[in-house]
Motif scaffolding. Structure first.
Motif, short mmCIF file in Angstrom:
data_model
loop_
_atom_site.label_atom_id
_atom_site.label_comp_id
_atom_site.label_asym_id
_atom_site.label_seq_id
_atom_site.Cartn_x
_atom_site.Cartn_y
_atom_site.Cartn_z
N LYS A 191 0.83 -1.21 0.00
CA LYS A 191 0.00 0.00 0.00
C LYS A 191 0.86 1.25 0.00
CE LYS A 191 -4.16 1.81 2.23
NZ LYS A 191 -5.13 1.64 3.36
N ARG A 192 2.07 1.13 0.57
CA ARG A 192 3.01 2.24 0.59
C ARG A 192 3.83 2.32 -0.70
NH1 ARG A 192 4.40 4.82 4.95
NH2 ARG A 192 6.49 5.08 4.07
N GLY A 193 3.58 1.39 -1.63
CA GLY A 193 4.32 1.38 -2.88
C GLY A 193 5.69 0.74 -2.77
N GLU A 194 5.89 -0.13 -1.76
CA GLU A 194 7.19 -0.76 -1.53
C GLU A 194 7.15 -2.23 -1.90
OE1 GLU A 194 8.71 1.98 2.21
OE2 GLU A 194 7.46 0.25 2.62
N SER A 195 8.31 -2.77 -2.25
CA SER A 195 8.43 -4.19 -2.60
C SER A 195 8.70 -5.01 -1.35
CB SER A 195 9.56 -4.39 -3.61
OG SER A 195 9.31 -3.64 -4.78
N VAL A 196 8.38 -6.31 -1.46
CA VAL A 196 8.51 -7.22 -0.32
C VAL A 196 9.29 -8.46 -0.75
CG1 VAL A 196 7.29 -8.61 1.40
CG2 VAL A 196 6.34 -6.40 0.67
N LEU A 197 10.24 -8.86 0.07
CA LEU A 197 11.04 -10.07 -0.16
C LEU A 197 10.76 -11.05 0.97
CD1 LEU A 197 13.28 -11.69 -1.59
CD2 LEU A 197 14.96 -10.32 -0.35
N VAL A 198 10.34 -12.27 0.61
CA VAL A 198 10.00 -13.31 1.59
C VAL A 198 10.93 -14.49 1.40
CG1 VAL A 198 8.19 -14.82 2.51
CG2 VAL A 198 7.57 -12.59 1.54
N LEU A 199 11.70 -14.82 2.43
CA LEU A 199 12.63 -15.95 2.38
C LEU A 199 12.09 -17.11 3.20
CD1 LEU A 199 16.09 -14.18 2.88
CD2 LEU A 199 14.92 -14.71 0.74
N VAL A 200 12.16 -18.31 2.64
CA VAL A 200 11.82 -19.53 3.36
C VAL A 200 13.01 -20.48 3.22
CG1 VAL A 200 9.32 -19.30 3.09
CG2 VAL A 200 10.64 -20.49 1.35
N PRO A 201 13.23 -21.38 4.19
CA PRO A 201 14.48 -22.15 4.19
C PRO A 201 14.54 -23.29 3.19
CG PRO A 201 13.14 -22.74 6.08
CD PRO A 201 12.44 -21.61 5.41
N GLU A 202 13.41 -23.88 2.85
CA GLU A 202 13.41 -25.07 2.00
C GLU A 202 12.59 -24.82 0.75
OE1 GLU A 202 14.86 -27.97 2.32
OE2 GLU A 202 15.41 -28.25 4.41
N ILE A 203 13.02 -25.39 -0.35
CA ILE A 203 12.25 -25.32 -1.60
C ILE A 203 10.88 -25.95 -1.41
CG2 ILE A 203 12.19 -26.15 -3.98
CD1 ILE A 203 15.25 -25.91 -3.99
N ALA A 204 10.81 -26.98 -0.52
CA ALA A 204 9.53 -27.66 -0.26
C ALA A 204 8.49 -26.70 0.30
CB ALA A 204 9.75 -28.82 0.71
N LEU A 205 8.93 -25.64 0.96
CA LEU A 205 7.99 -24.69 1.56
C LEU A 205 7.54 -23.61 0.58
CD1 LEU A 205 9.65 -24.14 5.05
CD2 LEU A 205 7.60 -25.45 4.55
N ILE A 206 8.27 -23.43 -0.51
CA ILE A 206 7.96 -22.35 -1.44
C ILE A 206 6.61 -22.58 -2.11
CG2 ILE A 206 8.69 -21.22 -3.58
CD1 ILE A 206 11.56 -21.67 -2.71
N ALA A 207 6.30 -23.83 -2.46
CA ALA A 207 5.04 -24.12 -3.12
C ALA A 207 3.87 -23.68 -2.25
CB ALA A 207 4.94 -25.61 -3.43
N GLN A 208 3.91 -24.05 -0.97
CA GLN A 208 2.83 -23.67 -0.06
C GLN A 208 2.76 -22.17 0.14
OE1 GLN A 208 1.86 -25.98 3.70
NE2 GLN A 208 2.78 -24.17 4.64
N ALA A 209 3.93 -21.53 0.34
CA ALA A 209 3.95 -20.09 0.58
C ALA A 209 3.49 -19.31 -0.66
CB ALA A 209 5.36 -19.65 0.98
#
Length: 821
Positions: free
Chosen positions: A323-341
Motif C-alpha cells: 500500500k506504501r508502494g514498496e516491494s517485499v522479499l519473503v525468504l523460506v528455508p526449504e524449496i519444499a515450503l515455497i510451493a505452499q507459501a
C-alpha cells in the motif's frame, strides 16, 4: 551514459580479488549501462565481466595504450540495478570472496560466457583426410574434428584414448590442425512464441461465416493473441492463419513470453481476521511492526508458537508495505515450503509475485529475474538465493523459520541469507522481520541485547491447545527385534487409535534410506563409500548402496566386497525401512514418504501435500522436510521415531538443533479442529533439550543453552571463521594444513592485540576426514570482535598468498560457519 564514455570499472567472473579498468569503444557507448554484462579480454582469454561504473582515475605506470577495450555487450538490458553494487561489495569484503564471483553467484545460471582453447581441422587437414595420408590415430582425430572443433580434453574423451602433445604439435606444424579461441558457456535465451494481431477486418461478405471470418472476429475481441490460443479457440488449421497473414488481414509475429514456474492456478482469498485478545495477539504484532514501515531500518524478531498464525501476520504486513508502494522479499528455508507459501501469497496478492530457487530451470529462473528487474512484480518468494532478487527498492524483508541452517550456503560463496537480509534491509532503509517458533540462540540473544525488537505470539489461533507430548524411553526396547526396536508399543497403539478416528499420522525420522550401516558379520567390515570416509546407506527401492555426501552408488550385491562372504547385515534404519514396516503393520492405510528420494521430480512435493490436504494419505513418513512450516490440519498424531540423531554430533549447536527440530515437528500435530498428540521416542529422556521440547518451553532451553555457550566462549559471545583445507593427496593436505596453521600463529605473534583477541584452534583433521575423494582438515579462528577477526584474515591472506592459491590443496574461508563436520 556520460560517465562511461572513456574508462569503466569491471568486475570479472574469476577468482581474483580486484576490479579492472577497460576502455569503452565509441560503438558500444550508446548501449553501456551500469549493471550490464560485458565480454572482455583477460590475459589470453575472453571472459565475462560486469559494469560497476566509471573507473577510478588512472595512476602509476598505467597509460592509455595499456588499457584494453571491451569486446562486446551481449544483453539489451541491465542484469542488476546499480543500487545492488554496494551490497555486492559488502558481501565480497565480509565473506572474503572475489567481487566478480559474488555477482556471478547472484545472477541466474547459464548467462556467463568464456573463451576456451579448441582444436580445429583446417582445410589442409580436410584435404589430407581425403588423400588418406594420415596415420590411423590422426585419421580418428580428423574424423572427430571434421564436424566441430573441441577442446583437447573433450577430444581425448571422444577418442577414449590419450593423445600425446608431440602428435598435436606435428599436426599443427603441418597445418592440418589449428588452435583458436571460441566463446562458450551461455545457454539462456529469451523465450518467444508466435502471436497474432488484427490488421484488416474487411473480409468479403460471401465469406462472412467462414472459418476465416471466425478468426477475424476473435481478433477483434482480443486484439492480440498467441497462435496456440487462437487454434484452441477456433479449432481451425494453422495454415489458414498463415493465409490471412500472407494476404494482409492479420500479422503473425514473435513475442517474448515468460516460462511459468507456478503450474496450478489458485483460488483468490481475502485477509483473515487477526486475533485481537491479549498482549500477544496477531493484531498487536502487525500494529507494532507496521508502524516502523517507511521510517528507516528496523529489525524485529517474531517468536510465535507453532500454529499461532505467523504466515497471516506476514501477509498483513505485506499488504501494508504494498500500500506504501514498496516491494517485499519473503525468504523460506526449504524449496519444499515455497510451493505452499507462493500459493497462499498468490491467492491473496494475485500475479504480482515471482519465485526464485534452485529447483527452477535456468530459463524459468531467468524469466523470473527479468520480471523483477522490469518492475512487473512486487513480491518475491524464495529460498536463500532469493536474497539477491534485483529489486531497486525494498520496504520489507521477511525471513521465515529464521533458525534454519539451510539459509547458510556450504559451497562456493559461503553466505548466510538470514544475516544478509539484515545488511540489505539496512541499505534500503527497510524493515526486516525474522520469524520462528524456535528462534536461533543468536537471534534471541540479539533481541535480549536490544539489537532486535522482540514480538511474540504465545497462543495458537482459535485458542487451540498445543499438542500433548509423551516421552517413550527407547532403552527399554533395546533388546527388541525387528520393527519393535523403533516402532514401540506405545506408538503403535496411538497410530491405531488415530487411524480409527479417520485422522492422519506423521512419522518423523531425520535419516533417509533403508539401512544406514550395512556391515559384514564375517569380517566385521562396514560397506564404505569409495570416495568418502563414511558408511554407505542401503536404498532398497533402487537396490543399491548410496553415499549421501558424494552420491556414489554401488549395486546391492549379496557378497561382502572385502571377504566375499554373503553374511551382510543391514543395521540401522531410515525412512524407507519405516515405510515398509508401517505398511506391514497397517496394510489398509495409505502411506506416503517425503524425503529427498521421493521429491526429486518437479511437482512431487505439491502432489504429496495435496494428498494430505485431500485426505487421500493416512500416514506421512518424512525427514526434516516435514518439520518446517507446513500446515497439516488433519494430522493429530506425530511420532518421532528417534529424537537423538542430532544430539551426538560433534558440534556446539547440537543441543540447539535437536530442540528446534523436535519442537518444530511436534508442532505439526493438532493444527486443526482436533487436539494433537506427540509420541517422542528417545535414548536420552533426561537431556535438557528433550525435556524442554516435551514441555514446549523455549525460554527454559534458551537459559540453559546460553549459559553453556558463555562458559565455553562460543557464539553468540564470539565470532568464528573456519579455514577448510582439502585435497586429493592426504600427505600434501596434512602438510599444507600445518603450514597454514603456522602462518596463523605467526600473524598472531606479530601483534599483541591479535594474541589477546584471537584464539586459533587447530589445524585438525575434520570429523569426516574425506568427502568426494578430498581429504579434509580445518582450522577454527575465534574472536569476540568481528572487525579484528577480519583484520586477522586480511593479514593472513596478504602475507601468505601462495598458501591460498595452491592448485593441489584448496583453502576455503568460511565466515560464520554452520557445518562443522
Amino acid at each position: 551514459m556520460p560517465t562511461l564514455l572513456h574508462h569503466i570499472e569491471i568486475a570479472v567472473a574469476l577468482p581474483i580479488d580486484a576490479t579492472f579498468t577497460y576502455a569503452l569503444p565509441e560503438t558500444l557507448v550508446p548501449f553501456a549501462r551500469i549493471g550490464m554484462r560485458v565480454l572482455v579480454p583477460f590475459q589470453k582469454r575472453q571472459v565475462t565481466g560486469y559494469i560497476l561504473g566509471a573507473a577510478p582515475p588512472i595512476t602509476g605506470v598505467a597509460t592509455q595504450w595499456q588499457i584494453k577495450n571491451i569486446l562486446d555487450i551481449p544483453d539489451e538490458t541491465v542484469l542488476f540495478p546499480e543500487a545492488m553494487i554496494p551490497f555486492f561489495k559488502w558481501i565480497a569484503d565480509y565473506y572474503c570472496y572475489p567481487l566478480g564471483e559474488v555477482i556471478h553467484t547472484a545472477l541466474p545460471g547459464g548467462l556467463n560466457t568464456h573463451s576456451t582453447t579448441v582444436i580445429a581441422l583446417t582445410n589442409e587437414g580436410v584435404a589430407a583426410l581425403k588423400q588418406n595420408i594420415l596415420t590411423p590415430v590422426q585419421k580418428k582425430m580428423a574424423l572427430v574434428l571434421e564436424n566441430r572443433a573441441c577442446p583437447l580434453k573433450k577430444l581425448k574423451h571422444k577418442l577414449n584414448q590419450d593423445i600425446s602433445h608431440s602428435l598435436i604439435h606435428t599436426m599443427l606444424k603441418k597445418g592440418w590442425l589449428e588452435k583458436r579461441q571460441e566463446c562458450r558457456g551461455r545457454t539462456l535465451r529469451l523465450k518467444t512464441e508466435p502471436w497474432v494481431r488484427l490488421i484488416c477486418s474487411d473480409i468479403p461478405s460471401d465469406q462472412y461465416f467462414s472459418a476465416r471470418q471466425k478468426i477475424i472476429r476473435i481478433l477483434e475481441t482480443h486484439r492480440e493473441i498467441s497462435l496456440k490460443q487462437l487454434k484452441t479457440l477456433t479449432s481451425v488449421k494453422i495454415g489458414l492463419a498463415h493465409f490471412l497473414n500472407k494476404n494482409g488481414y492479420i500479422e503473425i509475429f514473435n513475442k517474448q513470453v515468460y516460462r511459468d514456474p507456478f503450474g496450478e492456478t489458485v483460488t483468490p482469498d481475502k485477509p483473515r481476521k487477526l486475533t485481537c485478545s491479549g498482549n500477544c495477539s496477531q493484531k498487536q504484532v502487525v500494529d507494532t511492526i507496521s508502524r516502523a514501515l517507511g521510517k528507516g531500518f528496523a529489525s524485529f524478531l517474531l517468536a510465535g508458537v507453532t500454529g499461532s498464525g505467523k504466515t497471516e501476520v506476514y501477509m498483513h504486513l505485506t499488504a501494508k508495505a504494498l500500500k506504501r508502494g514498496e516491494s517485499v522479499l519473503v525468504l523460506v528455508p526449504e524449496i519444499a515450503l515455497i510451493a505452499q507459501a507462493s500459493q497462499r501469497f498468490r491467492a491473496r496478492f494475485g500475479k504480482r509475485i515471482a519465485v526464485l530457487h534452485s529447483a527452477l530451470s535456468q530459463g524459468e529462473r531467468y524469466d523470473q529475474w527479468i520480471r523483477i528487474l522490469k518492475g512487473q512484480v512486487v513480491i518475491v518468494i524464495g529460498a536463500r538465493s532469493a536474497i539477491f532478487a534485483p529489486f531497486e527498492k525494498i520496504g520489507l524483508i521477511i525471513v521465515d523459520e529464521e533458525h534454519d541452517t539451510s539459509y547458510k550456503q556450504d559451497s562456493g560463496l559461503h553466505y548466510n541469507s538470514r544475516d544478509m537480509a539484515m545488511v540489505r534491509a539496512k541499505r534500503h532503509g527497510a524493515v526486516v522481520l525474522l520469524g520462528s517458533a524456535t528462534p536461533s540462540i543468536q537471534s534471541c540473544y540479539n533481541a535480549a541485547t536490544n539489537k532486535y525488537t522482540l514480538t511474540v505470539l504465545t497462543e495458537r489461533i482459535e485458542k487451540r491447545p498445543l499438542p500433548e507430548i509423551a516421552i517413550v524411553d527407547l532403552r527399554k526396547a533395546r533388546d527388541m527385534r525387528g520393527i519393535n526396536r523403533f516402532i514401540t508399543a506405545e506408538l503403535r497403539q496411538a497410530m491405531a487409535a488415530t487411524l480409527a478416528q479417520d485422522e492422519q499420522v506423521l512419522l518423523f525420522l531425520n535419516r533417509r534410506g533403508f539401512a544406514n550401516y550395512p556391515v559384514c558379520s564375517a569380517c566385521g567390515e562396514a560397506l564404505q563409500c569409495q570416495n568418502c570416509a563414511i558408511t554407505l546407506t542401503m536404498h532398497k527401492r533402487i537396490r543399491a548402496y548410496k553415499c549421501h555426501y558424494c552420491g556414489f552408488t554401488r549395486p546391492a550385491l549379496p557378497q561382502c566386497p572385502t571377504c566375499g562372504s554373503s553374511a551382510l547385515k543391514l543395521l540401522g534404519y531410515g525412512t524407507e525401512l519405516v515405510e515398509e514396516a508401517v505398511k506391514a503393520i497397517f496394510p489398509d492405510a495409505r502411506v506416503a514418504r517425503m524425503d529427498r528420494d521421493t521429491t526429486q521430480r518437479k511437482g512431487s512435493i505439491l502432489k504429496l501435500l495435496k494428498g494430505l490436504h485431500d485426505r487421500t494419505t493416512d500416514i506421512l513418513i518424512g525427514t526434516q522436510m516435514v518439520a518446517k512450516g507446513h500446515d497439516f490440519p488433519y494430522i493429530t498424531l506425530v511420532g518421532i521415531i528417534c529424537a537423538d540423531l542430532s544430539l551426538n554430533v560433534p558440534d556446539f549447536r547440537a543441543g540447539e538443533q535437536t530442540f528446534q527440530i523436535l519442537a518444530q515437528v511436534a508442532g505439526r500435530a493438532g493444527r486443526g479442529a482436533s487436539p494433537g498428540k506427540v509420541i517422542l521416542q528417545t535414548y536420552n529422556p533426561d537431556h535438557f533439550s528433550v525435556i524442554a521440547a516435551k514441555k514446549q518451553d523455549y525460554q527454559a532451553f534458551y537459559d540453559e543453552e546460553i549459559n553453556c555457550r558463555k562458559s565455553v566462549g562460543f557464539p553468540p559471545f564470539t565470532r568464528l571463521i573456519q579455514l577448510k583445507i582439502t585435497g586429493v593427496n592426504p600427505r600434501k593436505v596434512s602438510l599444507h594444513a600445518q603450514a597454514v596453521g603456522e602462518a596463523c600463529y605467526l600473524v598472531q605473534s606479530t601483534d599483541d592485540s591479535l594474541g589477546k583477541h584471537i584464539a586459533i584452534l587447530g589445524p585438525a583433521e575434520a570429523p569426516i576426514a574425506r568427502i568426494d575423494k578430498r581429504y579434509r582438515w580445518q582450522i577454527l579462528l575465534k574472536g569476540a570482535d568481528s572487525i579484528i577477526l577480519h583484520d586477522f584474515i586480511r593479514r593472513l591472506l596478504g602475507t601468505n598468498k601462495p598458501l591460498f592459491t595452491n592448485k593441489a590443496v584448496k583453502v576455503v574461508i568460511d565466515v560464520d560457519p554452520v557445518f562443522m563436520m
